[in-house]
Design a protein around this motif. Structure first.
Motif, mmCIF file in Angstrom:
data_model
loop_
_atom_site.group_PDB
_atom_site.id
_atom_site.type_symbol
_atom_site.label_atom_id
_atom_site.label_comp_id
_atom_site.label_asym_id
_atom_site.label_seq_id
_atom_site.Cartn_x
_atom_site.Cartn_y
_atom_site.Cartn_z
ATOM 1 N N THR A 1 41.976 7.097 105.989
ATOM 2 C CA THR A 1 43.225 7.007 106.741
ATOM 3 C C THR A 1 44.376 6.633 105.815
ATOM 4 O OG1 THR A 1 42.020 6.323 108.712
ATOM 5 C CG2 THR A 1 44.363 5.807 108.652
ATOM 6 N N THR A 2 45.518 7.294 106.011
ATOM 7 C CA THR A 2 46.721 6.982 105.236
ATOM 8 C C THR A 2 47.843 6.590 106.181
ATOM 9 O OG1 THR A 2 46.111 8.512 103.473
ATOM 10 C CG2 THR A 2 48.425 7.887 103.610
ATOM 11 N N LEU A 3 48.467 5.467 105.883
ATOM 12 C CA LEU A 3 49.633 4.985 106.622
ATOM 13 C C LEU A 3 50.864 5.226 105.764
ATOM 14 C CD1 LEU A 3 51.006 3.387 108.941
ATOM 15 C CD2 LEU A 3 50.456 1.295 107.660
ATOM 16 N N SER A 4 51.750 6.096 106.228
ATOM 17 C CA SER A 4 53.010 6.351 105.529
ATOM 18 C C SER A 4 54.069 5.406 106.078
ATOM 19 C CB SER A 4 53.452 7.800 105.736
ATOM 20 O OG SER A 4 52.513 8.679 105.165
ATOM 21 N N LEU A 5 54.849 4.826 105.170
ATOM 22 C CA LEU A 5 55.841 3.817 105.550
ATOM 23 C C LEU A 5 57.203 4.109 104.939
ATOM 24 C CD1 LEU A 5 53.724 0.631 104.765
ATOM 25 C CD2 LEU A 5 54.482 1.324 107.042
ATOM 26 N N ASP A 6 58.240 3.742 105.663
ATOM 27 C CA ASP A 6 59.589 3.725 105.112
ATOM 28 C C ASP A 6 60.341 2.577 105.770
ATOM 29 O OD1 ASP A 6 61.754 5.068 103.467
ATOM 30 O OD2 ASP A 6 62.709 4.932 105.435
ATOM 31 N N PHE A 7 60.896 1.702 104.942
ATOM 32 C CA PHE A 7 61.680 0.578 105.445
ATOM 33 C C PHE A 7 63.152 0.792 105.170
ATOM 34 C CE2 PHE A 7 57.616 -1.713 104.762
ATOM 35 C CZ PHE A 7 57.480 -2.283 106.015
ATOM 36 N N GLU A 8 63.973 0.312 106.078
ATOM 37 C CA GLU A 8 65.405 0.167 105.841
ATOM 38 C C GLU A 8 65.677 -1.326 105.941
ATOM 39 O OE1 GLU A 8 66.820 2.683 104.701
ATOM 40 O OE2 GLU A 8 65.460 4.227 105.428
ATOM 41 N N THR A 9 66.426 -1.837 104.981
ATOM 42 C CA THR A 9 66.632 -3.277 104.888
ATOM 43 C C THR A 9 68.111 -3.600 104.695
ATOM 44 O OG1 THR A 9 66.319 -3.256 102.491
ATOM 45 C CG2 THR A 9 64.352 -3.619 103.858
ATOM 46 N N CYS B 1 61.465 0.122 110.401
ATOM 47 C CA CYS B 1 60.255 0.586 109.734
ATOM 48 C C CYS B 1 59.774 1.842 110.447
ATOM 49 C CB CYS B 1 59.163 -0.478 109.781
ATOM 50 S SG CYS B 1 57.568 0.091 109.137
ATOM 51 N N ALA B 2 59.780 2.950 109.720
ATOM 52 C CA ALA B 2 59.171 4.179 110.233
ATOM 53 C C ALA B 2 57.756 4.226 109.681
ATOM 54 C CB ALA B 2 59.964 5.397 109.798
ATOM 55 N N TRP B 3 56.814 4.634 110.513
ATOM 56 C CA TRP B 3 55.420 4.658 110.072
ATOM 57 C C TRP B 3 54.654 5.752 110.805
ATOM 58 C CZ3 TRP B 3 51.499 3.112 113.610
ATOM 59 C CH2 TRP B 3 51.973 2.537 114.800
ATOM 60 N N SER C 1 52.292 11.709 114.794
ATOM 61 C CA SER C 1 53.740 11.577 114.959
ATOM 62 C C SER C 1 54.251 10.291 114.305
ATOM 63 C CB SER C 1 54.114 11.608 116.443
ATOM 64 O OG SER C 1 53.491 10.543 117.119
ATOM 65 N N VAL C 2 55.525 10.326 113.951
ATOM 66 C CA VAL C 2 56.169 9.190 113.297
ATOM 67 C C VAL C 2 56.665 8.222 114.363
ATOM 68 C CG1 VAL C 2 58.027 8.467 111.746
ATOM 69 C CG2 VAL C 2 56.863 10.657 111.362
ATOM 70 N N HIS C 3 56.360 6.956 114.155
ATOM 71 C CA HIS C 3 56.803 5.887 115.054
ATOM 72 C C HIS C 3 57.910 5.101 114.370
ATOM 73 C CE1 HIS C 3 53.206 6.512 117.522
ATOM 74 N NE2 HIS C 3 52.559 6.627 116.373
ATOM 75 N N LEU C 4 58.695 4.396 115.174
ATOM 76 C CA LEU C 4 59.755 3.573 114.611
ATOM 77 C C LEU C 4 59.695 2.185 115.223
ATOM 78 C CD1 LEU C 4 62.255 3.893 112.660
ATOM 79 C CD2 LEU C 4 63.576 3.759 114.763
ATOM 80 N N TYR D 1 67.305 8.754 110.840
ATOM 81 C CA TYR D 1 67.271 8.882 109.382
ATOM 82 C C TYR D 1 66.004 8.225 108.817
ATOM 83 C CZ TYR D 1 68.220 7.315 104.616
ATOM 84 O OH TYR D 1 68.108 7.013 103.286
ATOM 85 N N CYS D 2 65.697 7.029 109.257
ATOM 86 C CA CYS D 2 64.507 6.316 108.792
ATOM 87 C C CYS D 2 63.248 7.107 109.146
ATOM 88 C CB CYS D 2 64.473 4.918 109.405
ATOM 89 S SG CYS D 2 63.104 3.879 108.835
ATOM 90 N N ARG D 3 63.180 7.569 110.365
ATOM 91 C CA ARG D 3 62.023 8.346 110.821
ATOM 92 C C ARG D 3 61.869 9.624 109.979
ATOM 93 N NH1 ARG D 3 63.273 8.448 115.857
ATOM 94 N NH2 ARG D 3 61.818 6.909 116.620
#
Length: 190
Positions: free
Chosen positions: A2-10, A35-37, A43-46, A165-167
């Protein structure tokens, strides 16, 4: 696996380009906004801590599951955001950095540039308005403005675009990773 893709905006009062990642994430003003994941190809969650949302339990479980790989474009930023912004320490061996993989395949630049170079269709690319939204929500307001900073409360319409944008960053990063997976490393010459 399993891979969890992440993107944070801070947010931080400091400019990361001026002070570096470590000083940025350790500064008292540092906070996680979004945090988009996404798990694998789902599907991408936010998640929006800035709006007072608690961390989704599925995300928490994935972050603490040592069998789950963690993936991001410029993974050290996400790893340090987890460590200092959310107090979640992860081991380096769990991380995969799409930026490093892209550079190893001779692509250059940030997520937007690599997406264009690798030929992502527009609906899979980073949102072009992103830089403006980053300046709006992730940095202090200019000194001559009334507000010290902009938030989901002060600019709700722009905040909605910032969320998207984050998603979309996770969408772009996953598509780049998919395309890089088919590029075979060159054989060393004898």
């Amino acid at each position: 696996m399993t891979t969890l893709s992440l993107d944070f905006e801070t947010y931080c009062d400091l400019d990361i380009g001026d002070v570096g990642l470590d000083n940025y994430v350790r500064h008292p003003s540092f906070e996680v906004l979004l945090c988009a994941w996404a798990v694998d190809d789902q599907s991408v969650h936010l998640w929006s801590p800035a709006e007072g949302e608690p961390m989704p339990e599925p995300l928490r479980i994935l972050l603490f599951d040592s069998s789950v790989l963690l993936r991001a474009f410029n993974a050290p930023f996400e790893q340090e955001t987890l460590r200092h912004g959310l107090r979640i320490d992860t081991v380096d061996t769990r991380w995969r950095c799409t930026m490093v993989e892209a550079y190893a395949a001779s692509f250059t630049g940030g997520l937007e540039e690599v997406g264009a170079q690798i030929g992502l269709p527009q609906d899979k690319r980073k949102i072009a308005e992103g830089r403006r939204l980053i300046h709006r929500f992730c940095k202090p307001a200019p000194r001559n403005h009334k507000a010290r900073r902009y938030t989901h409360e002060t600019h709700p319409e722009e905040w909605a675009r910032f969320r998207e944008y984050c998603r979309q960053d996770v969408v772009a990063e996953r598509e780049i990773a998919r395309r890089l997976a088919v590029i075979q490393p060159m054989e060393p010459r004898a």
